[in-house]
Write an enzyme that holds these catalytic residues in place. Structure first.
Site, PDB file in Angstrom:
ATOM      1  CG  HIS A  82      -1.953   1.006   1.264  1.00  0.00           C
ATOM      2  ND1 HIS A  82      -1.727   2.317   1.583  1.00  0.00           N
ATOM      3  CD2 HIS A  82      -3.272   0.911   0.961  1.00  0.00           C
ATOM      4  CE1 HIS A  82      -2.872   2.988   1.491  1.00  0.00           C
ATOM      5  NE2 HIS A  82      -3.823   2.162   1.121  1.00  0.00           N
ATOM      6  CB  CYS A 135      -4.229   3.372  -2.435  1.00  0.00           C
ATOM      7  SG  CYS A 135      -5.317   4.364  -1.395  1.00  0.00           S
ATOM      8  CG  HIS A 160      -7.349   0.603  -1.573  1.00  0.00           C
ATOM      9  ND1 HIS A 160      -6.560   0.892  -0.473  1.00  0.00           N
ATOM     10  CD2 HIS A 160      -7.640  -0.708  -1.498  1.00  0.00           C
ATOM     11  CE1 HIS A 160      -6.371  -0.213   0.229  1.00  0.00           C
ATOM     12  NE2 HIS A 160      -7.010  -1.198  -0.372  1.00  0.00           N
ATOM     13  CG  ASP A 173      -9.874   3.578   0.463  1.00  0.00           C
ATOM     14  OD1 ASP A 173     -10.252   3.140   1.557  1.00  0.00           O
ATOM     15  OD2 ASP A 173      -8.689   3.720   0.170  1.00  0.00           O
ATOM     16  CG  HIS A 174     -10.767   6.574   3.555  1.00  0.00           C
ATOM     17  ND1 HIS A 174      -9.720   7.411   3.829  1.00  0.00           N
ATOM     18  CD2 HIS A 174     -10.360   5.335   3.892  1.00  0.00           C
ATOM     19  CE1 HIS A 174      -8.723   6.700   4.294  1.00  0.00           C
ATOM     20  NE2 HIS A 174      -9.086   5.431   4.342  1.00  0.00           N
ATOM     21  CE1 TYR A 212     -12.175   1.326   4.869  1.00  0.00           C
ATOM     22  CE2 TYR A 212     -11.182   2.808   6.481  1.00  0.00           C
ATOM     23  CZ  TYR A 212     -11.094   2.043   5.337  1.00  0.00           C
ATOM     24  OH  TYR A 212      -9.924   2.007   4.629  1.00  0.00           O
TER      25      TYR A 212
HETATM   26  C1  DNO Z   1      -6.733   3.267   5.441  1.00  0.00           C
HETATM   27  C2  DNO Z   1      -6.100   2.191   4.674  1.00  0.00           C
HETATM   28  C3  DNO Z   1      -4.767   1.766   5.269  1.00  0.00           C
HETATM   29  C4  DNO Z   1      -4.321   0.467   4.642  1.00  0.00           C
HETATM   30  C5  DNO Z   1      -3.004  -0.037   5.149  1.00  0.00           C
HETATM   31  C6  DNO Z   1      -2.541  -1.247   4.384  1.00  0.00           C
HETATM   32  O1  DNO Z   1      -7.892   3.426   5.426  1.00  0.00           O
HETATM   33  O2  DNO Z   1      -5.998   2.486   3.335  1.00  0.00           O
HETATM   34  O3  DNO Z   1      -4.943   1.596   6.633  1.00  0.00           O
HETATM   35  O4  DNO Z   1      -5.258  -0.515   4.906  1.00  0.00           O
HETATM   36  O5  DNO Z   1      -2.044   0.950   5.065  1.00  0.00           O
HETATM   37  O6  DNO Z   1      -1.586  -1.923   5.121  1.00  0.00           O
END
Ligand code: DNO
Length: 359
Positions: free
Chosen positions: A208, A246, A273, A318-319, A332
């Site tokens: 990531h 991401c 992501h 994602d978020h 989340y």
């Molecule tokens: C946050 C995520 C990170 C991700 C980690 C992967 O929301 O994108 O916490 O899960 O960095 O190890």
């Protein structure tokens, strides 16, 4: 074909249930993790099987693990490094034996992702995670625990677990002599050591990116954009050494051309992501709805690039924003991430059909 998923933190850790996820059209799997072990310890087969059964009993599948965390001893080449790597290998072997093929991890020192606010109010009343460099520059690591706990809505957020916040001083001390090159070498050492078990099970280790994509609190960062991927993917030039693309993390730096990064990384992208951000000033951004017009990114171009490189791994929104009065872990909740899946699936359908028509 990419595979739409949702991150699920596990029973007791998530306000969202598997039966809710099951009802999101087009989502057939989750990305999840196990608790109860510290980074550096091995996961037990029974626990992995238990998690798998819980997910499968709900009519879903586990499409990947996010995360199997890497210990600070591995990141800093501390005395326990080899022991922790041995345990990491055991965990991978057990996950691989249960059919798990995608493992997300990060190599960020001390903190996982960092934000200065967890509930900034946007014009439509939604609240979002936000980042302001001036606020971060004023944060005192000695009082970070209080600041985080007052922001996090009673949920424990990944990377910000109370036990980590309790030992920040010690953690910072571990990284005192670690610069970018040392951290990079430690990552390569780790990747080489886990190579055989990854190849045995066809596991893809999806690193990531750092979030935000620049050094903070004087700590080194090594996964921040195209140049880092060029260095890392070549250093261990094997399919198992792959990335989590991401968009939100890479996009914290507006100079990152995300479609270009996707086209460069190509089949080394094991997991995606996809979310949007809105830039206010060069030192301030906030998270936005997934929709292109709500933020600063062109989500169509991102999805098109993923389609063009034939990305076929798990993808997740994602978020999300906190909307409609939902009470959940910042970033989340169910509602906005569910909206995100539908928008991304809509883009995908349109891109695919346009491509087929053009022949
Ligand atoms: C946050 C995520 C990170 C991700 C980690 C992967 O929301 O994108 O916490 O899960 O960095 O190890």
């Amino acid at each position: 074909m990419m595979n739409m998923t949702l991150r699920w933190y596990g029973p007791g850790y998530d306000s969202v249930s598997l039966s809710q996820i099951r009802q999101i059209p087009g989502v057939s799997g989750v990305i999840t993790t196990l608790y109860g072990t510290s980074p550096g310890e091995a996961w037990e087969t029974d626990d992995i099987r238990g998690l798998k059964k819980t997910v499968e009993d709900a009519g879903l599948t586990i499409e990947g693990i996010e995360s199997v965390n890497v210990s600070d001893a591995i990141k800093t080449a501390g005395p326990d490094r080899d022991l922790h790597i041995e345990n990491y290998i055991k965990t991978l072997d057990r996950l691989g034996s249960e059919g798990i093929r995608v493992i997300c991890y990060n190599f960020m020192p001390v903190f996982d992702w960092t934000r200065s606010e967890l509930a900034r109010v946007r014009p439509d009343g939604a609240t979002v995670l936000a980042y302001n460099q001036d606020v971060i520059d004023k944060l005192d690591p000695d009082h970070m625990k209080e600041s985080i706990e007052s922001m996090s809505n009673g949920f424990v957020m990944p990377g910000w677990e109370p036990e980590r916040l309790d030992s920040l001083k010690e953690l910072f001390a571990l990284y005192q002599d670690i610069d970018e090159n040392t951290l990079f070498d430690n990552l390569v050492y780790f990747l080489k050591a886990i190579g055989p078990v990854c190849e045995k099970h066809d596991i893809r280790m999806a690193i990531h990116p750092d979030d935000p994509a620049w050094p903070i609190f004087g700590l080194p960062r090594i996964v921040t954009g195209l140049a880092s991927y060029q260095r890392l993917l070549r250093a261990v030039d094997k399919p198992y050494n792959s990335i989590t693309l991401c968009t939100g993390s890479l996009g914290t730096n507006p100079d990152n051309d995300i479609p270009a990064i996707i086209r460069y990384a190509g089949d080394r992208i094991a997991f995606a992501h996809v979310r949007n951000l809105k830039y206010n000033t060069p030192r301030d951004f906030e998270e936005a709805a997934h929709l292109s017009s709500d933020g600063s990114m062109d989500m169509y171009e991102i999805m098109k690039a993923l389609y063009d490189v034939k990305f076929d791994g798990p993808i997740r929104p994602d978020h999300g924003r906190m909307i409609w009065g939902e009470d959940a872990m910042p970033g989340y909740g169910l509602y906005d991430r569910a909206l995100g899946t539908q928008y991304l699936l809509g883009l995908m359908e349109a891109i695919e059909k346009a491509h087929k028509r053009e022949g």
